[in-house]
Design a protein around this motif. Structure first.
Motif, PDB file in Angstrom:
ATOM      1  N   ARG A  81      -4.685 -14.322 -26.861  1.00  0.00           N
ATOM      2  CA  ARG A  81      -6.107 -14.322 -26.526  1.00  0.00           C
ATOM      3  C   ARG A  81      -6.630 -15.751 -26.386  1.00  0.00           C
ATOM      4  O   ARG A  81      -7.409 -16.063 -25.487  1.00  0.00           O
ATOM      5  CB  ARG A  81      -6.915 -13.577 -27.588  1.00  0.00           C
ATOM      6  N   LYS A  82      -6.187 -16.635 -27.281  1.00  0.00           N
ATOM      7  CA  LYS A  82      -6.620 -18.028 -27.246  1.00  0.00           C
ATOM      8  C   LYS A  82      -6.147 -18.708 -25.965  1.00  0.00           C
ATOM      9  O   LYS A  82      -6.900 -19.440 -25.316  1.00  0.00           O
ATOM     10  CB  LYS A  82      -6.066 -18.761 -28.464  1.00  0.00           C
ATOM     11  N   ASP A  83      -4.895 -18.465 -25.588  1.00  0.00           N
ATOM     12  CA  ASP A  83      -4.364 -19.041 -24.350  1.00  0.00           C
ATOM     13  C   ASP A  83      -5.109 -18.518 -23.129  1.00  0.00           C
ATOM     14  O   ASP A  83      -5.397 -19.273 -22.195  1.00  0.00           O
ATOM     15  CB  ASP A  83      -2.870 -18.736 -24.206  1.00  0.00           C
ATOM     16  N   ALA A  84      -5.418 -17.236 -23.130  1.00  0.00           N
ATOM     17  CA  ALA A  84      -6.143 -16.645 -22.004  1.00  0.00           C
ATOM     18  C   ALA A  84      -7.541 -17.246 -21.905  1.00  0.00           C
ATOM     19  O   ALA A  84      -8.023 -17.542 -20.800  1.00  0.00           O
ATOM     20  CB  ALA A  84      -6.225 -15.131 -22.161  1.00  0.00           C
ATOM     21  N   GLU A  85      -8.209 -17.442 -23.028  1.00  0.00           N
ATOM     22  CA  GLU A  85      -9.545 -18.038 -23.033  1.00  0.00           C
ATOM     23  C   GLU A  85      -9.482 -19.486 -22.542  1.00  0.00           C
ATOM     24  O   GLU A  85     -10.327 -19.930 -21.755  1.00  0.00           O
ATOM     25  CB  GLU A  85     -10.143 -17.981 -24.441  1.00  0.00           C
ATOM     26  N   LYS A  86      -8.474 -20.205 -22.980  1.00  0.00           N
ATOM     27  CA  LYS A  86      -8.297 -21.596 -22.554  1.00  0.00           C
ATOM     28  C   LYS A  86      -8.086 -21.664 -21.035  1.00  0.00           C
ATOM     29  O   LYS A  86      -8.674 -22.494 -20.353  1.00  0.00           O
ATOM     30  CB  LYS A  86      -7.088 -22.206 -23.265  1.00  0.00           C
ATOM     31  N   GLN A  87      -7.264 -20.782 -20.517  1.00  0.00           N
ATOM     32  CA  GLN A  87      -6.998 -20.731 -19.074  1.00  0.00           C
ATOM     33  C   GLN A  87      -8.266 -20.371 -18.313  1.00  0.00           C
ATOM     34  O   GLN A  87      -8.554 -20.930 -17.266  1.00  0.00           O
ATOM     35  CB  GLN A  87      -5.880 -19.728 -18.772  1.00  0.00           C
ATOM     36  N   HIS A  88      -9.042 -19.435 -18.855  1.00  0.00           N
ATOM     37  CA  HIS A  88     -10.287 -19.023 -18.210  1.00  0.00           C
ATOM     38  C   HIS A  88     -11.265 -20.199 -18.130  1.00  0.00           C
ATOM     39  O   HIS A  88     -11.888 -20.432 -17.083  1.00  0.00           O
ATOM     40  CB  HIS A  88     -10.913 -17.857 -18.964  1.00  0.00           C
ATOM     41  N   ARG A  89     -11.409 -20.941 -19.232  1.00  0.00           N
ATOM     42  CA  ARG A  89     -12.293 -22.105 -19.234  1.00  0.00           C
ATOM     43  C   ARG A  89     -11.817 -23.151 -18.228  1.00  0.00           C
ATOM     44  O   ARG A  89     -12.616 -23.740 -17.496  1.00  0.00           O
ATOM     45  CB  ARG A  89     -12.367 -22.723 -20.629  1.00  0.00           C
ATOM     46  N   LYS A  90     -10.511 -23.370 -18.167  1.00  0.00           N
ATOM     47  CA  LYS A  90      -9.944 -24.342 -17.229  1.00  0.00           C
ATOM     48  C   LYS A  90     -10.247 -23.923 -15.792  1.00  0.00           C
ATOM     49  O   LYS A  90     -10.681 -24.745 -14.973  1.00  0.00           O
ATOM     50  CB  LYS A  90      -8.439 -24.456 -17.437  1.00  0.00           C
ATOM     51  N   ASP A  91     -10.013 -22.655 -15.487  1.00  0.00           N
ATOM     52  CA  ASP A  91     -10.272 -22.150 -14.135  1.00  0.00           C
ATOM     53  C   ASP A  91     -11.752 -22.260 -13.778  1.00  0.00           C
ATOM     54  O   ASP A  91     -12.107 -22.644 -12.659  1.00  0.00           O
ATOM     55  CB  ASP A  91      -9.819 -20.699 -14.003  1.00  0.00           C
ATOM     56  N   THR A  92     -12.617 -21.926 -14.735  1.00  0.00           N
ATOM     57  CA  THR A  92     -14.054 -21.986 -14.500  1.00  0.00           C
ATOM     58  C   THR A  92     -14.487 -23.421 -14.231  1.00  0.00           C
ATOM     59  O   THR A  92     -15.246 -23.682 -13.297  1.00  0.00           O
ATOM     60  CB  THR A  92     -14.824 -21.421 -15.708  1.00  0.00           C
ATOM     61  N   ASN A  93     -13.998 -24.341 -15.037  1.00  0.00           N
ATOM     62  CA  ASN A  93     -14.354 -25.747 -14.847  1.00  0.00           C
ATOM     63  C   ASN A  93     -13.847 -26.261 -13.503  1.00  0.00           C
ATOM     64  O   ASN A  93     -14.534 -27.026 -12.827  1.00  0.00           O
ATOM     65  CB  ASN A  93     -13.795 -26.607 -15.984  1.00  0.00           C
ATOM     66  N   GLU A  94     -12.669 -25.839 -13.133  1.00  0.00           N
ATOM     67  CA  GLU A  94     -12.096 -26.267 -11.859  1.00  0.00           C
ATOM     68  C   GLU A  94     -12.934 -25.751 -10.691  1.00  0.00           C
ATOM     69  O   GLU A  94     -13.221 -26.485  -9.747  1.00  0.00           O
ATOM     70  CB  GLU A  94     -10.664 -25.769 -11.736  1.00  0.00           C
ATOM     71  N   LEU A  95     -13.348 -24.498 -10.774  1.00  0.00           N
ATOM     72  CA  LEU A  95     -14.173 -23.928  -9.708  1.00  0.00           C
ATOM     73  C   LEU A  95     -15.551 -24.569  -9.674  1.00  0.00           C
ATOM     74  O   LEU A  95     -16.104 -24.811  -8.605  1.00  0.00           O
ATOM     75  CB  LEU A  95     -14.301 -22.421  -9.880  1.00  0.00           C
ATOM     76  N   ASP A  96     -16.121 -24.819 -10.845  1.00  0.00           N
ATOM     77  CA  ASP A  96     -17.437 -25.450 -10.896  1.00  0.00           C
ATOM     78  C   ASP A  96     -17.398 -26.843 -10.275  1.00  0.00           C
ATOM     79  O   ASP A  96     -18.371 -27.279  -9.662  1.00  0.00           O
ATOM     80  CB  ASP A  96     -17.948 -25.535 -12.334  1.00  0.00           C
ATOM     81  N   GLY A  97     -16.287 -27.526 -10.431  1.00  0.00           N
ATOM     82  CA  GLY A  97     -16.152 -28.851  -9.846  1.00  0.00           C
ATOM     83  C   GLY A  97     -16.097 -28.815  -8.329  1.00  0.00           C
ATOM     84  O   GLY A  97     -16.384 -29.805  -7.663  1.00  0.00           O
ATOM     85  N   ARG A  98     -15.758 -27.686  -7.772  1.00  0.00           N
ATOM     86  CA  ARG A  98     -15.634 -27.556  -6.316  1.00  0.00           C
ATOM     87  C   ARG A  98     -16.843 -26.904  -5.669  1.00  0.00           C
ATOM     88  O   ARG A  98     -16.861 -26.692  -4.457  1.00  0.00           O
ATOM     89  CB  ARG A  98     -14.394 -26.724  -5.977  1.00  0.00           C
ATOM     90  N   LYS A  99     -17.852 -26.581  -6.459  1.00  0.00           N
ATOM     91  CA  LYS A  99     -19.036 -25.939  -5.895  1.00  0.00           C
ATOM     92  C   LYS A  99     -19.760 -26.892  -4.969  1.00  0.00           C
ATOM     93  O   LYS A  99     -19.861 -28.082  -5.212  1.00  0.00           O
ATOM     94  CB  LYS A  99     -20.004 -25.522  -7.005  1.00  0.00           C
ATOM     95  N   LEU A 100     -20.260 -26.335  -3.910  1.00  0.00           N
ATOM     96  CA  LEU A 100     -21.082 -27.097  -2.997  1.00  0.00           C
ATOM     97  C   LEU A 100     -22.521 -26.945  -3.433  1.00  0.00           C
ATOM     98  O   LEU A 100     -22.989 -25.836  -3.687  1.00  0.00           O
ATOM     99  CB  LEU A 100     -20.913 -26.596  -1.564  1.00  0.00           C
ATOM    100  N   THR A 101     -23.209 -28.041  -3.521  1.00  0.00           N
ATOM    101  CA  THR A 101     -24.604 -27.945  -3.923  1.00  0.00           C
ATOM    102  C   THR A 101     -25.457 -27.742  -2.685  1.00  0.00           C
ATOM    103  O   THR A 101     -25.179 -28.275  -1.612  1.00  0.00           O
ATOM    104  CB  THR A 101     -25.049 -29.218  -4.668  1.00  0.00           C
ATOM    105  N   ASN A 102     -26.491 -26.997  -2.837  1.00  0.00           N
ATOM    106  CA  ASN A 102     -27.389 -26.694  -1.721  1.00  0.00           C
ATOM    107  C   ASN A 102     -28.579 -27.641  -1.811  1.00  0.00           C
ATOM    108  O   ASN A 102     -29.643 -27.282  -2.278  1.00  0.00           O
ATOM    109  CB  ASN A 102     -27.832 -25.237  -1.793  1.00  0.00           C
ATOM    110  N   GLN A 103     -28.376 -28.859  -1.377  1.00  0.00           N
ATOM    111  CA  GLN A 103     -29.436 -29.850  -1.434  1.00  0.00           C
ATOM    112  C   GLN A 103     -30.030 -30.021  -0.051  1.00  0.00           C
ATOM    113  O   GLN A 103     -29.316 -30.157   0.937  1.00  0.00           O
ATOM    114  CB  GLN A 103     -28.899 -31.190  -1.924  1.00  0.00           C
ATOM    115  N   ARG A 104     -31.341 -30.025   0.001  1.00  0.00           N
ATOM    116  CA  ARG A 104     -32.018 -30.265   1.274  1.00  0.00           C
ATOM    117  C   ARG A 104     -32.258 -31.751   1.407  1.00  0.00           C
ATOM    118  O   ARG A 104     -32.744 -32.400   0.499  1.00  0.00           O
ATOM    119  CB  ARG A 104     -33.352 -29.541   1.322  1.00  0.00           C
ATOM    120  N   LYS A 105     -31.935 -32.242   2.544  1.00  0.00           N
ATOM    121  CA  LYS A 105     -32.195 -33.646   2.818  1.00  0.00           C
ATOM    122  C   LYS A 105     -33.566 -33.733   3.478  1.00  0.00           C
ATOM    123  O   LYS A 105     -33.830 -33.058   4.463  1.00  0.00           O
ATOM    124  CB  LYS A 105     -31.129 -34.237   3.729  1.00  0.00           C
ATOM    125  N   THR A 106     -34.399 -34.541   2.900  1.00  0.00           N
ATOM    126  CA  THR A 106     -35.713 -34.722   3.512  1.00  0.00           C
ATOM    127  C   THR A 106     -35.584 -35.789   4.578  1.00  0.00           C
ATOM    128  O   THR A 106     -35.122 -36.899   4.336  1.00  0.00           O
ATOM    129  CB  THR A 106     -36.757 -35.131   2.456  1.00  0.00           C
TER     130      THR A 106
END
Length: 70
Positions: A37-62
């Protein structure tokens, strides 16, 4: 003649036995060790952080030039 048996106690004993068997089967089928369970949670956090790092932000340029033209 046989021994006198309290049917309520007998019924409860049978239910406990059945529940223990079912719990044992469920542990085999669905259970994971604490380390798993601990390993699965660690992997989940790693995957989540990796995906969050690749998110595109929706910023409007004025654009100041478009405001000046209006």
């Amino acid at each position: 003649m046989g021994d006198v048996v309290n049917l309520n106690q007998f019924r409860k004993k049978q239910e406990r036995k059945s529940a223990k068997e079912k719990a044992s089967q469920n542990r085999r089928a669905y259970g994971r060790t604490k380390a798993e369970r601990k390993d699965a949670e660690k992997q989940h956090r790693k995957d989540t952080n990796e995906l969050d790092g690749r998110k595109l932000t929706n910023q409007r340029k004025t654009d100041d030039s478009s405001k000046a033209e209006s």
